[in-house]
Design an enzyme around this catalytic site. Structure first.
Site, PDB file in Angstrom:
ATOM      1  N   ASP B  25       0.929  -1.193   0.013  1.00  0.00           N
ATOM      2  CA  ASP B  25       0.111  -0.273   0.142  1.00  0.00           C
ATOM      3  C   ASP B  25       0.725   1.135  -0.063  1.00  0.00           C
ATOM      4  OD1 ASP B  25      -1.620   2.081   0.367  1.00  0.00           O
ATOM      5  OD2 ASP B  25      -2.367   1.379   2.121  1.00  0.00           O
ATOM      6  N   LYS B  86       2.774  11.225  -3.285  1.00  0.00           N
ATOM      7  CA  LYS B  86       1.864  10.569  -4.141  1.00  0.00           C
ATOM      8  C   LYS B  86       1.138  11.539  -4.775  1.00  0.00           C
ATOM      9  CE  LYS B  86      -1.514   6.820  -3.806  1.00  0.00           C
ATOM     10  NZ  LYS B  86      -2.381   5.942  -2.477  1.00  0.00           N
ATOM     11  N   GLU B 185      -7.199   0.492  -4.588  1.00  0.00           N
ATOM     12  CA  GLU B 185      -7.126   0.259  -3.214  1.00  0.00           C
ATOM     13  C   GLU B 185      -8.497  -0.201  -2.660  1.00  0.00           C
ATOM     14  OE1 GLU B 185      -5.885   4.233  -2.384  1.00  0.00           O
ATOM     15  OE2 GLU B 185      -3.961   3.755  -2.927  1.00  0.00           O
ATOM     16  N   ASP B 207     -13.049   5.380   1.058  1.00  0.00           N
ATOM     17  CA  ASP B 207     -11.673   5.465   1.547  1.00  0.00           C
ATOM     18  C   ASP B 207     -11.093   6.827   1.607  1.00  0.00           C
ATOM     19  OD1 ASP B 207      -8.977   5.336   1.458  1.00  0.00           O
ATOM     20  OD2 ASP B 207      -8.519   4.116  -0.090  1.00  0.00           O
TER      21      ASP B 207
END
Lengths: 173, 622
Positions: B25, B86, B185, B207
């Site tokens: 992850d 990211k 994800e 999420d």
């Protein structure tokens, strides 16, 4: 891989407008769970390529025949009827479409309530369902009229997409 | 003829032992690596026993720090310490400015607008920075398994566009990893919950991570995970909640000057701590003193909820939209992912909207890595009998630029992948032999409102009069959601070459340069390396074929064909023991060709079994 199979044959289904969507999606999932590239991580490069081609084709076929309008268009295509870009439609249908567009504009001008929009959408869905039923009834015997019904369905589909766009705007997209 | 090898059903034939795979992850705030050991997916700790690795990289002149130690120096060395990298993956400088980010870095000027950060160790691209995080995580796996990692599954937000996915894949390549699959994800989270319970129905995965918000609707049926629709906002996350709280502190303190990078960083860390405190408490004391910015007071949970109310509303609007896209209303389960879902206000809003209590029993920080590890374990071949399959969709429409700066959609959002679409184009000048295409991704009509992915040039179009050439361009999106393009002139059948230049990524050349630089090898080594590569290719072909023969050889092949494949394998095995690179490559090619018929038979058999399985199911139901 047999590229001459039509989209129905890929799922071992007979060519028909009436379709059990639940059954179709079972067939789709069953095929993908055996052909998808994830099942070929350990395989030779050639098998990987075949798997990608198959999975791609199964997805394309499913996308076309799982939705009513694209399935109708595809059925006409199989019978050699290609959908035109600017078809000639009955005048009263066009007038009706203009009126619906004006109705939508009015909803917009009046502050665009979600309720009115939902009611408008409900109306579109009902007309769509009626035309789909008509298509199912006539496409085997009367290709010419079936083609016209598809054009009408395309108009309603466009309206429905427009409503979605308006909703997107309201939701802040 | 070879003796029959008898093995238990579903067990691998030697030499295929159990392989080691991991799920990663790669998060905005924290990253994790997990692996299946003794049948259970677990996250792997560092040598200090910490599982969460802060996604922070600090560059020094001669070394690089990753994780907590880098985070600890973030305040002292803000220009060389990169957080939330990211958010910059696959993005250009313009994108980052448009997002209104207040990033305290010294951005280098690049020709193509690609992001590079000027550090004491030189200019660093987000891809290189991310690869440092990956290397650190993989170090944990090497420690735990004292050896080689056969492959990894890396998760990406469902909403990531092609450029962002490509950048992630490139980061993995730079870190020397074999990527089995990029996994969305939310899908990973559903895998973590769904595998054990054998649950069927519609699941929403909410999420809210550090930097991105994803909402996905998945359909789970008989072990098949199908992403029905995805949506979200790639610029909404826990960081924004921290920012809201930080803004409030600035206002309350009455501090009027511009904040220095150091002040900004400290303040954000303070805000984050406050947010976490208020997950367990109704009220928290605020005590801030950073270089002249002072504030002493209290923040209640209710007040914080008001500060972030707009952000929560944004996320609920995305939920509404994705439900409409999925054409579904009955959600039976909601999976919560990401540290920010610990906030009471978030849980409440989700419960109210979906009308069900969300699932929270797996640690929301770990759930993605755990699901990724499960998937990696299956993909690497440790559970050959497993029926689980993930069917994904394209998160954003793919299109190309047409006249007047308009984007013409080629493949629509939420189309199941892999998918391909072909489109015909023609020339507009006599004798034209090349064409330029600009590929974009997004839902808007204007190219300038979409994400620029790449441009590519078609060359080698046969010279004809304007409008006579018919060039068919095929856009193929693979199971990872990555795009490739091929083109052919239809009247002559000539293939035209396609050169893709990513708008904000690294080109193939740059990546291989970087890999070469990191290895730094001499002339002799080149030979050793190509021999090793040829052998690896030979072995993987032999492995793949033996596995396939073990499963289907006797069933599908005539004795003659079986014998010639087995002979081919034994020849290749012999040749690959020699040092003759060319001979090895030749035999690999020969055996590949010999095996094509077998591959086709296996595919046909797979298709047949797909439908025979179905009939049995139906009989059982009747």
């Amino acid at each position: 891989m047999d590229f001459s199979q039509n989209y129905f044959e890929i799922f071992q289904l007979s060519v028909s407008f009436d379709l059990d969507t639940e059954d179709l999606s079972k067939r789709y999932r069953s095929l993908q769970s055996r052909l998808h590239p994830d099942k070929f991580v350990d395989a030779t490069d050639h098998e990987k390529r075949l798997s990608l081609q198959w999975a791609t084709r199964v997805n394309a076929a499913y996308q076309i025949i799982s939705s009513d309008l694209s399935r109708a268009i595809y059925l006409l295509e199989l019978k050699g009827v290609l959908i035109q870009e600017n078809p000639k439609l009955p005048k009263n249908f066009l007038i009706e479409q203009i009126e619906r567009r004006e109705e939508l504009d009015k909803i917009l001008e009046d502050g665009c309530s979600m309720e009115l929009l939902a009611a408008f959408k409900g109306e579109i869905d009902k007309c769509t369902a009626d035309y789909l039923a008509e298509f199912s009834e006539i496409y085997l015997t009367n290709l010419r009229d079936a083609e016209i019904v598809v054009y009408k369905l395309q108009f309603f589909n466009k309206l429905s997409l427009q409503v979605n766009k308006i909703e997107d705007k309201i939701l802040g997209y | 003829m070879a003796l029959l090898q008898i093995t238990e059903p579903g067990q691998r034939v030697d030499p295929h032992q159990r392989k080691v795979a991991a799920g990663i992850d790669l998060g905005t705030t924290n990253s994790l690596i997990a692996s299946v050991r003794d049948g259970i997916a677990q996250t792997l700790p560092d040598s200090q026993g910490q599982h969460l690795l802060p996604s922070v990289v600090q560059f020094k002149e001669k070394s690089t720090l990753v994780g907590q130690s880098a985070l600890d120096s973030a305040e002292e060395d803000p220009l060389n310490t990169i957080l939330s990298v990211k958010r910059m993956m696959g993005r250009g400088i313009d994108d980052i400015e448009r997002l209104g980010e207040r990033l305290p870095y010294d951005f280098a000027n690049t020709e193509n607008g690609m992001v590079k950060i000027n550090t004491v160790a030189g200019d660093k691209s987000p891809i290189e920075i991310s690869s440092e995080i990956l290397k650190e995580l993989v170090g944990r796996a090497h420690r735990s398994f004292s050896g080689h990692l056969d492959g990894v599954v890396i998760t990406v937000p469902a909403y990531f566009d092609d450029a962002q996915r490509q950048a992630t894949r490139d980061a993995a390549r730079l870190a020397g990893l074999t990527v089995l699959r990029l996994l969305n994800e939310p899908t990973a989270a559903a895998v973590a919950y769904g595998l054990d319970s054998g649950y069927e129905g519609l699941v929403a995965v909410y999420d809210l991570g550090g930097g991105t918000f994803d909402i996905s609707i998945l359909r789970l049926t008989r072990g098949v995970f199908e992403v029905v629709a995805t949506g979200g906002n790639s610029a909404l996350g826990g960081d924004d909640f921290d920012k809201c709280i930080a803004e409030w502190i600035i206002t309350e303190s009455g501090y009027k000057q511009d904040l220095s990078p150091r002040q900004l960083r400290s303040l954000i860390l303070k805000a984050r701590a406050l947010k976490e405190l208020l997950s367990d408490n109704d009220v928290a004391d605020v005590d801030v003193s950073i270089d002249g910015l002072y504030f002493l007071g209290q923040l209640t949970r209710n007040h914080m909820n008001e500060l972030v109310a707009n952000l929560i509303t944004d996320s609920m609007n995305a939920c509404r939209r994705v439900l409409r896209d999925a054409d579904e209303t009955e959600i039976s389960n909601v999976v919560m992912v990401g540290g920010s879902t610990r906030m009471h206000a978030v849980r409440q809003a989700v419960t109210d909207f979906f009308g069900v209590e969300p699932l929270v029993n797996i640690d929301p920080d770990q759930v993605i890595a755990i699901g990724a590890a499960e998937q990696a374990n299956i993909l690497v071949g440790n559970k050959p009998q497993d029926e689980m399959l993930l069917l994904d969709v394209l998160p954003l429409s793919l299109g190309i630029e047409t006249m007047g700066g308009l984007a013409e959609k080629i493949i629509q959002r939420n189309t199941s992948i892999p998918i391909s679409k072909s489109q015909e184009y023609t020339t507009y000048k006599d004798g034209q032999t090349a064409m330029l295409f600009h590929v974009v991704q997004g839902e808007r009509e204007l190219v300038s409102d979409c994400r620029s992915l790449a441009s590519f040039e078609l060359r080698g179009i046969p010279a004809m009069v304007a409008g006579a050439a018919r060039i068919e361009v095929t856009f193929q999106v693979d199971a990872d959601g990555l795009l490739s393009v091929s083109a052919r002139e239809l009247t002559t059948g000539i293939n035209t070459s396609v050169m893709i230049k990513p708008s904000y990524g690294l080109s193939e050349l740059e990546i291989s340069d970087m890999l070469r630089a990191s290895i730094d090898f001499a002339e002799d080594d080149v030979k050793v390396r190509s021999l090793a590569e040829a052998r690896v290719e030979a072995m993987s072909l032999i492995d793949a074929l033996e596995l396939a023969l073990g499963q289907d050889g006797d069933r599908l092949l005539q004795p003659d064909d079986l014998a010639s494949l087995e002979e081919g394998i034994s020849i290749l095995r012999k040749v690959s023991r020699t040092n003759d690179i060319n001979a090895i490559n030749d035999e690999v090619r020969t055996l590949s060709v010999t095996s094509e018929k077998f591959a086709a038979l296996r595919m046909d058999s797979a298709v047949r079994s797909a439908f025979s399985g179905l009939h049995i199911d139906q009989l059982q139901e009747d």
